[in-house]
Write a protein that holds these residues in place. Structure first.
Motif, PDB file in Angstrom:
ATOM      1  N   ASP A  45       2.204  -4.851   3.039  1.00 63.14           N
ATOM      2  CA  ASP A  45       1.191  -5.015   4.088  1.00 63.14           C
ATOM      3  C   ASP A  45       1.135  -3.787   4.993  1.00 63.14           C
ATOM      4  OD1 ASP A  45       0.536  -7.524   3.158  1.00 63.14           O
ATOM      5  OD2 ASP A  45       1.747  -8.599   4.637  1.00 63.14           O
ATOM      6  N   ALA A  46       2.304  -3.267   5.359  1.00 61.43           N
ATOM      7  CA  ALA A  46       2.347  -2.102   6.246  1.00 61.43           C
ATOM      8  C   ALA A  46       1.757  -0.870   5.570  1.00 61.43           C
ATOM      9  CB  ALA A  46       3.791  -1.838   6.675  1.00 61.43           C
ATOM     10  N   LEU A  47       2.009  -0.719   4.281  1.00 57.98           N
ATOM     11  CA  LEU A  47       1.443   0.419   3.556  1.00 57.98           C
ATOM     12  C   LEU A  47      -0.076   0.309   3.462  1.00 57.98           C
ATOM     13  CD1 LEU A  47       4.162   0.752   0.797  1.00 57.98           C
ATOM     14  CD2 LEU A  47       3.467   2.586   2.352  1.00 57.98           C
ATOM     15  N   ARG A  48      -0.574  -0.897   3.200  1.00 56.01           N
ATOM     16  CA  ARG A  48      -2.033  -1.080   3.177  1.00 56.01           C
ATOM     17  C   ARG A  48      -2.645  -0.731   4.528  1.00 56.01           C
ATOM     18  NH1 ARG A  48      -0.680  -6.120   0.773  1.00 56.01           N
ATOM     19  NH2 ARG A  48      -1.011  -6.171  -1.484  1.00 56.01           N
ATOM     20  N   LEU A  49      -1.964  -1.185   5.591  1.00 52.17           N
ATOM     21  CA  LEU A  49      -2.458  -0.895   6.935  1.00 52.17           C
ATOM     22  C   LEU A  49      -2.507   0.613   7.182  1.00 52.17           C
ATOM     23  CD1 LEU A  49      -1.506  -2.758  10.161  1.00 52.17           C
ATOM     24  CD2 LEU A  49      -1.368  -0.274  10.114  1.00 52.17           C
ATOM     25  N   LEU A  50      -1.457   1.311   6.775  1.00 53.19           N
ATOM     26  CA  LEU A  50      -1.437   2.769   6.944  1.00 53.19           C
ATOM     27  C   LEU A  50      -2.593   3.418   6.183  1.00 53.19           C
ATOM     28  CD1 LEU A  50       2.303   3.897   6.733  1.00 53.19           C
ATOM     29  CD2 LEU A  50       0.693   4.375   8.583  1.00 53.19           C
ATOM     30  N   ALA A  51      -2.806   2.977   4.939  1.00 53.30           N
ATOM     31  CA  ALA A  51      -3.874   3.551   4.135  1.00 53.30           C
ATOM     32  C   ALA A  51      -5.235   3.299   4.778  1.00 53.30           C
ATOM     33  CB  ALA A  51      -3.836   2.967   2.725  1.00 53.30           C
ATOM     34  N   GLU A  52      -5.449   2.073   5.272  1.00 55.90           N
ATOM     35  CA  GLU A  52      -6.727   1.728   5.890  1.00 55.90           C
ATOM     36  C   GLU A  52      -6.952   2.489   7.184  1.00 55.90           C
ATOM     37  OE1 GLU A  52      -6.464  -2.436   6.451  1.00 55.90           O
ATOM     38  OE2 GLU A  52      -6.629  -2.921   4.310  1.00 55.90           O
ATOM     39  N   ARG A  53      -5.931   2.496   8.054  1.00 57.63           N
ATOM     40  CA  ARG A  53      -6.111   3.070   9.386  1.00 57.63           C
ATOM     41  C   ARG A  53      -6.144   4.600   9.372  1.00 57.63           C
ATOM     42  NH1 ARG A  53      -5.763  -1.984   9.409  1.00 57.63           N
ATOM     43  NH2 ARG A  53      -5.593  -3.222  11.318  1.00 57.63           N
ATOM     44  N   THR A  54      -5.476   5.235   8.402  1.00 53.28           N
ATOM     45  CA  THR A  54      -5.455   6.701   8.353  1.00 53.28           C
ATOM     46  C   THR A  54      -6.460   7.279   7.377  1.00 53.28           C
ATOM     47  OG1 THR A  54      -3.756   6.775   6.609  1.00 53.28           O
ATOM     48  CG2 THR A  54      -2.984   6.713   8.903  1.00 53.28           C
ATOM     49  N   GLY A  55      -6.970   6.446   6.460  1.00 54.86           N
ATOM     50  CA  GLY A  55      -7.869   6.957   5.436  1.00 54.86           C
ATOM     51  C   GLY A  55      -7.158   7.722   4.341  1.00 54.86           C
TER      52      GLY A  55
END
Length: 292
Positions: A247-257
């Motif tokens: 979940d944290a990795l997905r969030l990083l990918a989404e929020r940072t592009g």
């Protein structure tokens, strides 16, 4: 949803919302430091299991010298009623790393508290500014990234949101110091510092295993022996919880592009199988017993 009822004052109490992995660990930390805790969750079963594990963690913390000698433990109150926390001096939200769920719960917590009570969101990477849109008083909101186990790791990453007030920052740091923690304050950003560095490293370690370059044990031994990582990235992943890590990795990918932060397939496969790490008894290592 939490049930709201009227209770007596607990002005020196810390309230923790969420009795999962991090909520339990933070609660054990506070109790071991002599601080009373109101632990709130939506499930009686979860709260019952939390009491058992928190007692185990406190014994472990005492064995490891994490708590002051002779310190009387704080009192633990577990409850389904959110307003049992309404008179706490500090509120810590420690539910699962789901931005929409956190926002909803933060709105409920904010709505029951008077102005000036610091609210801490325990998050590994959701920006405080994003959650601040859901609360009544953004100046009372700050972030803290506790590492697991919270009662053993001495430092906490503290996140100051764009609207976080000076009084809130002082109160949050004071509360954490009362819990025996050293603090480093960082500015708000997806993943902050620790997750922005640690989680992609773990993801890459998983890719190395998936490609057959090295075994799980070899990766961790090399990172420990050559680079000084205390446990190795894959044992750390099991401690974090592989679902939480994904979940944290997905969030990083989404929020940072940055698409390279997307969780790799082997990690997702383990999550689909329910092999989530220490809490389920198996992740990258087999622990033989489910830690409920």
């Amino acid at each position: 949803m939490w049930r709201w009822v009227t209770v007596n004052s607990r002005s020196d109490t810390i309230a923790v919302f969420g009795a999962g992995v991090m909520g339990r660990s933070i609660t054990a930390l506070a109790l071991g430091r002599g601080v009373d805790v109101v632990l709130v969750d939506v499930s009686d079963d979860i709260l019952q299991k939390a009491r058992t594990e928190i007692a185990q963690q406190m014994r472990h913390g005492q064995f490891m010298g994490a708590f002051p000698d002779g310190q009387a433990a704080g009192t633990l109150t577990t409850t389904l009623s959110g307003t049992d926390a309404a008179d706490a001096g500090v509120v810590i939200e420690a539910i699962t790393e789901d931005a929409s769920l956190k926002a909803r719960i933060m709105a409920e917590i904010s709505g029951m508290l008077p102005a000036g009570i610091p609210v801490i969101t325990n998050t590994s990477g959701i920006p405080v500014a994003e959650l601040a849109k859901s609360v009544r008083r953004p100046e009372d909101l700050a972030g803290a990234h506790f590492m697991n186990p919270a009662y053993l790791i001495e430092m906490v990453e503290v996140i100051r949101g764009p609207q976080t007030g000076d009084e809130t920052m002082a109160a949050v740091r004071s509360a954490l110091e009362r819990l025996g923690k050293k603090t480093v304050v960082v500015r708000d950003a997806p993943g902050f510092v620790t997750s922005r560095l640690l989680h992609p490293m773990i993801n890459e370690a998983v890719r190395i295993v998936a490609e057959g370059v090295a075994s799980v044990e070899s990766v961790d031994r090399l990172m420990h022996g050559c680079l000084g990582h205390p446990t190795g990235p894959l044992r750390t992943a099991d401690l974090i919880g592989l679902d939480n890590l994904a979940d944290a990795l997905r969030l990083l990918a989404e929020r940072t592009g940055n698409s390279t932060f997307e969780p790799c397939e082997l990690l997702l496969e383990k999550v689909r199988r329910g092999d989530l790490g220490r809490k389920t008894g198996r992740g990258f290592y087999d622990y033989g017993k489910v830690l409920s």
